[in-house]
Design a protein around this motif. Structure first.
Motif, PDB file in Angstrom:
ATOM      1  N   GLY A   1       0.796  -1.222   0.000  1.00 18.34           N
ATOM      2  CA  GLY A   1       0.000   0.000   0.000  1.00 18.34           C
ATOM      3  C   GLY A   1       0.827   1.269   0.000  1.00 18.34           C
ATOM      4  N   LEU A   2       2.086   1.164  -0.402  1.00 17.85           N
ATOM      5  CA  LEU A   2       2.983   2.310  -0.388  1.00 17.85           C
ATOM      6  C   LEU A   2       3.149   2.905  -1.783  1.00 17.85           C
ATOM      7  N   GLN A   3       3.308   4.223  -1.836  1.00 22.79           N
ATOM      8  CA  GLN A   3       3.750   4.886  -3.056  1.00 22.79           C
ATOM      9  C   GLN A   3       5.280   4.848  -3.084  1.00 22.79           C
ATOM     10  N   VAL A   4       5.857   4.650  -4.255  1.00 23.14           N
ATOM     11  CA  VAL A   4       7.314   4.600  -4.386  1.00 23.14           C
ATOM     12  C   VAL A   4       7.751   5.628  -5.423  1.00 23.14           C
ATOM     13  N   VAL A   5       8.637   6.525  -5.021  1.00 24.70           N
ATOM     14  CA  VAL A   5       9.178   7.546  -5.917  1.00 24.70           C
ATOM     15  C   VAL A   5      10.681   7.332  -6.019  1.00 24.70           C
ATOM     16  N   ARG A   6      11.181   7.179  -7.240  1.00 24.64           N
ATOM     17  CA  ARG A   6      12.618   7.006  -7.455  1.00 24.64           C
ATOM     18  C   ARG A   6      13.205   8.309  -7.968  1.00 24.64           C
ATOM     19  N   VAL A   7      14.282   8.748  -7.330  1.00 21.41           N
ATOM     20  CA  VAL A   7      14.918  10.026  -7.658  1.00 21.41           C
ATOM     21  C   VAL A   7      16.312   9.764  -8.215  1.00 21.41           C
ATOM     22  N   THR A   8      16.670  10.459  -9.290  1.00 18.96           N
ATOM     23  CA  THR A   8      17.987  10.321  -9.898  1.00 18.96           C
ATOM     24  C   THR A   8      18.779  11.619  -9.727  1.00 18.96           C
ATOM     25  N   TRP A   9      20.062  11.570 -10.089  1.00 20.25           N
ATOM     26  CA  TRP A   9      20.894  12.767 -10.041  1.00 20.25           C
ATOM     27  C   TRP A   9      20.288  13.889 -10.877  1.00 20.25           C
ATOM     28  N   ALA A  10      19.784  13.534 -12.053  1.00 14.21           N
ATOM     29  CA  ALA A  10      19.216  14.554 -12.937  1.00 14.21           C
ATOM     30  C   ALA A  10      18.032  15.254 -12.289  1.00 14.21           C
ATOM     31  N   ASP A  11      17.249  14.528 -11.489  1.00 16.25           N
ATOM     32  CA  ASP A  11      16.080  15.130 -10.830  1.00 16.25           C
ATOM     33  C   ASP A  11      16.477  16.248  -9.868  1.00 16.25           C
ATOM     34  N   LEU A  12      17.665  16.144  -9.269  1.00 16.26           N
ATOM     35  CA  LEU A  12      18.108  17.169  -8.318  1.00 16.26           C
ATOM     36  C   LEU A  12      18.341  18.515  -9.001  1.00 16.26           C
ATOM     37  N   ASN A  13      18.503  18.493 -10.314  1.00 16.52           N
ATOM     38  CA  ASN A  13      18.691  19.744 -11.059  1.00 16.52           C
ATOM     39  C   ASN A  13      17.374  20.448 -11.357  1.00 16.52           C
ATOM     40  N   HIS A  14      16.252  19.785 -11.041  1.00 11.34           N
ATOM     41  CA  HIS A  14      14.918  20.361 -11.285  1.00 11.34           C
ATOM     42  C   HIS A  14      14.089  20.214 -10.006  1.00 11.34           C
ATOM     43  N   PRO A  15      14.467  20.930  -8.959  1.00  8.97           N
ATOM     44  CA  PRO A  15      13.845  20.722  -7.643  1.00  8.97           C
ATOM     45  C   PRO A  15      12.347  20.951  -7.608  1.00  8.97           C
ATOM     46  N   GLU A  16      11.853  21.981  -8.307  1.00 11.97           N
ATOM     47  CA  GLU A  16      10.411  22.268  -8.275  1.00 11.97           C
ATOM     48  C   GLU A  16       9.618  21.099  -8.840  1.00 11.97           C
ATOM     49  N   GLN A  17      10.089  20.548  -9.960  1.00  7.88           N
ATOM     50  CA  GLN A  17       9.400  19.406 -10.572  1.00  7.88           C
ATOM     51  C   GLN A  17       9.465  18.189  -9.661  1.00  7.88           C
ATOM     52  N   LEU A  18      10.614  17.978  -9.045  1.00  5.35           N
ATOM     53  CA  LEU A  18      10.774  16.817  -8.163  1.00  5.35           C
ATOM     54  C   LEU A  18       9.850  16.913  -6.960  1.00  5.35           C
ATOM     55  N   ILE A  19       9.801  18.063  -6.319  1.00  9.89           N
ATOM     56  CA  ILE A  19       8.941  18.234  -5.150  1.00  9.89           C
ATOM     57  C   ILE A  19       7.472  18.045  -5.534  1.00  9.89           C
ATOM     58  N   ALA A  20       7.084  18.566  -6.687  1.00 10.44           N
ATOM     59  CA  ALA A  20       5.703  18.388  -7.155  1.00 10.44           C
ATOM     60  C   ALA A  20       5.393  16.907  -7.372  1.00 10.44           C
ATOM     61  N   HIS A  21       6.373  16.186  -7.903  1.00 15.36           N
ATOM     62  CA  HIS A  21       6.200  14.741  -8.142  1.00 15.36           C
ATOM     63  C   HIS A  21       5.992  13.994  -6.810  1.00 15.36           C
ATOM     64  N   ILE A  22       6.768  14.346  -5.799  1.00 17.92           N
ATOM     65  CA  ILE A  22       6.630  13.698  -4.500  1.00 17.92           C
ATOM     66  C   ILE A  22       5.300  14.070  -3.845  1.00 17.92           C
ATOM     67  N   ARG A  23       4.900  15.322  -3.978  1.00 18.71           N
ATOM     68  CA  ARG A  23       3.610  15.734  -3.398  1.00 18.71           C
ATOM     69  C   ARG A  23       2.444  15.016  -4.071  1.00 18.71           C
ATOM     70  N   ARG A  24       2.548  14.744  -5.368  1.00 20.04           N
ATOM     71  CA  ARG A  24       1.501  13.976  -6.052  1.00 20.04           C
ATOM     72  C   ARG A  24       1.429  12.567  -5.498  1.00 20.04           C
ATOM     73  N   ALA A  25       2.582  11.982  -5.161  1.00 17.16           N
ATOM     74  CA  ALA A  25       2.591  10.652  -4.551  1.00 17.16           C
ATOM     75  C   ALA A  25       1.910  10.692  -3.181  1.00 17.16           C
ATOM     76  N   PHE A  26       2.161  11.752  -2.416  1.00 18.30           N
ATOM     77  CA  PHE A  26       1.480  11.924  -1.132  1.00 18.30           C
ATOM     78  C   PHE A  26      -0.038  11.937  -1.343  1.00 18.30           C
ATOM     79  N   ALA A  27      -0.473  12.671  -2.346  1.00 18.41           N
ATOM     80  CA  ALA A  27      -1.902  12.818  -2.616  1.00 18.41           C
ATOM     81  C   ALA A  27      -2.517  11.482  -3.007  1.00 18.41           C
ATOM     82  N   ARG A  28      -1.801  10.697  -3.820  1.00 17.05           N
ATOM     83  CA  ARG A  28      -2.332   9.384  -4.225  1.00 17.05           C
ATOM     84  C   ARG A  28      -2.452   8.452  -3.026  1.00 17.05           C
ATOM     85  N   ALA A  29      -1.485   8.537  -2.115  1.00 17.45           N
ATOM     86  CA  ALA A  29      -1.528   7.672  -0.938  1.00 17.45           C
ATOM     87  C   ALA A  29      -2.688   8.011  -0.034  1.00 17.45           C
TER      88      ALA A  29
END
Length: 311
Positions: free
Chosen positions: A283-311
């Motif tokens: 029942g867990l959401q899983v988000v995988r983050v890569t080095w490239a994702d760290l260069n786009h922090p706003e997009q990454l944070i939005a992606h994680i918040r969407r996972a929170f919302a789905r959970a």
């Protein structure tokens, strides 16, 4: 490289001077030829080392190796007992991971009364050093790991200080009495607030440069504090440890620090896919983050918040 120069270089971090090469039997023409054909490389004026292949190293390891060579080249050209390697340069000698601090300059602290400032690519610092602050590493006088961490933390960003503080607390645990002494010594230093905040935020459970950087990013954007290295099991047994677990949000965030999967790419990907499937089955959401994702922090944070919302 002839055996005599090779032995000498091994004692000096791989670095040797033009005069030392000449003393070991190399003529001016031989030295010139080795530099021209790439067998030797110039580290700084009058200081050389054998060329090494750096392509397979992680970027931060590559930068560390280059900086350590530069440190040895600087110290090999200075009078003994006049300076100690300090700040991020000392951390590099101690093998502490670095991310973000300026590695273009070698950092030293004066052991004599010479003035401070930048001289020929070397940053000279003035400050009182006691025996408790000094050690010898790789054959060079240097500040200790705790002292160097505080020095670097006062002159770098919060992110850079956390990356090294996490690693120090994980691999070089600091006695609390030492911490308290250094907090007192550095209380009125410029930048001491950053060093203190980084030490307070640091966590030895953060296992890599990437995890430390991601943890800082999550904190900066106001996400809840995750549990680090949480362990999960299911009916089949142990699933594994995860980098970040947001319990209330039922979300796992994993940092993928592999730049290349290498020859076992298919097998690695299959294992990771099966592991994530087992986590999702809980029942867990899983988000995988890569080095490239760290260069786009706003997009990454939005992606994680969407996972929170789905959970």
């Amino acid at each position: 490289m002839n055996p005599k120069l090779k032995l000498l270089a091994e004692k000096q971090g791989g670095v040797y001077s033009r005069r030392q090469a000449a003393d070991c039997g190399y003529t001016r023409g031989q030295i010139h030829d080795r530099i021209q054909d790439g067998r030797w490389e110039r580290i700084r004026y009058g200081q050389y080392a054998e060329a090494v292949e750096l392509g397979l190293l992680q970027p931060w390891d590559r930068d560390l190796l280059k900086h350590r060579r530069l440190v040895h080249a600087v110290m090999n050209s200075m009078r003994p007992s006049t300076v100690a390697v300090s700040h991020q340069s000392a951390l590099a000698l101690h093998g502490v991971p670095l991310w973000g601090p300026d590695l273009a300059e070698v950092q030293v602290s004066r052991l004599d009364r010479h003035r401070g400032g930048r001289i020929a690519g070397v940053r000279h610092h003035r400050g009182k050093l006691t025996d408790a602050d000094l050690t010898v590493v790789a054959g060079l006088p240097a500040t200790t790991v705790p002292r160097a961490l505080f020095e670097m933390g006062c002159t770098s960003s919060f992110e850079a200080a956390v990356v090294s503080a996490d690693a120090v607390r994980r691999d070089h645990p600091i006695n609390e009495a030492v911490v308290q002494r250094l907090l007192q010594v550095t209380e009125f230093w410029t930048g001491s607030a950053t060093a203190r905040a980084a030490l307070k935020f640091s966590d030895p459970s953060s296992e890599s440069v990437g995890e430390s950087r991601l943890r800082v990013l999550l904190h900066t954007h106001g996400l809840p504090t995750p549990v680090l290295q949480a362990v999960f099991d299911d009916a089949a047994g142990f699933i594994g440890r995860v980098d970040f677990f947001f319990a209330a949000e039922r979300t796992v965030v994993e940092f993928d620090g592999l730049l290349k999967y290498g020859d076992g790419a298919r097998e690695t990907l299959i294992r990771e896919k099966l592991r994530e499937d087992r986590l999702r089955a809980l029942g867990l959401q899983v988000v995988r983050v890569t080095w490239a994702d760290l260069n786009h922090p706003e997009q990454l944070i939005a992606h994680i918040r969407r996972a929170f919302a789905r959970a």
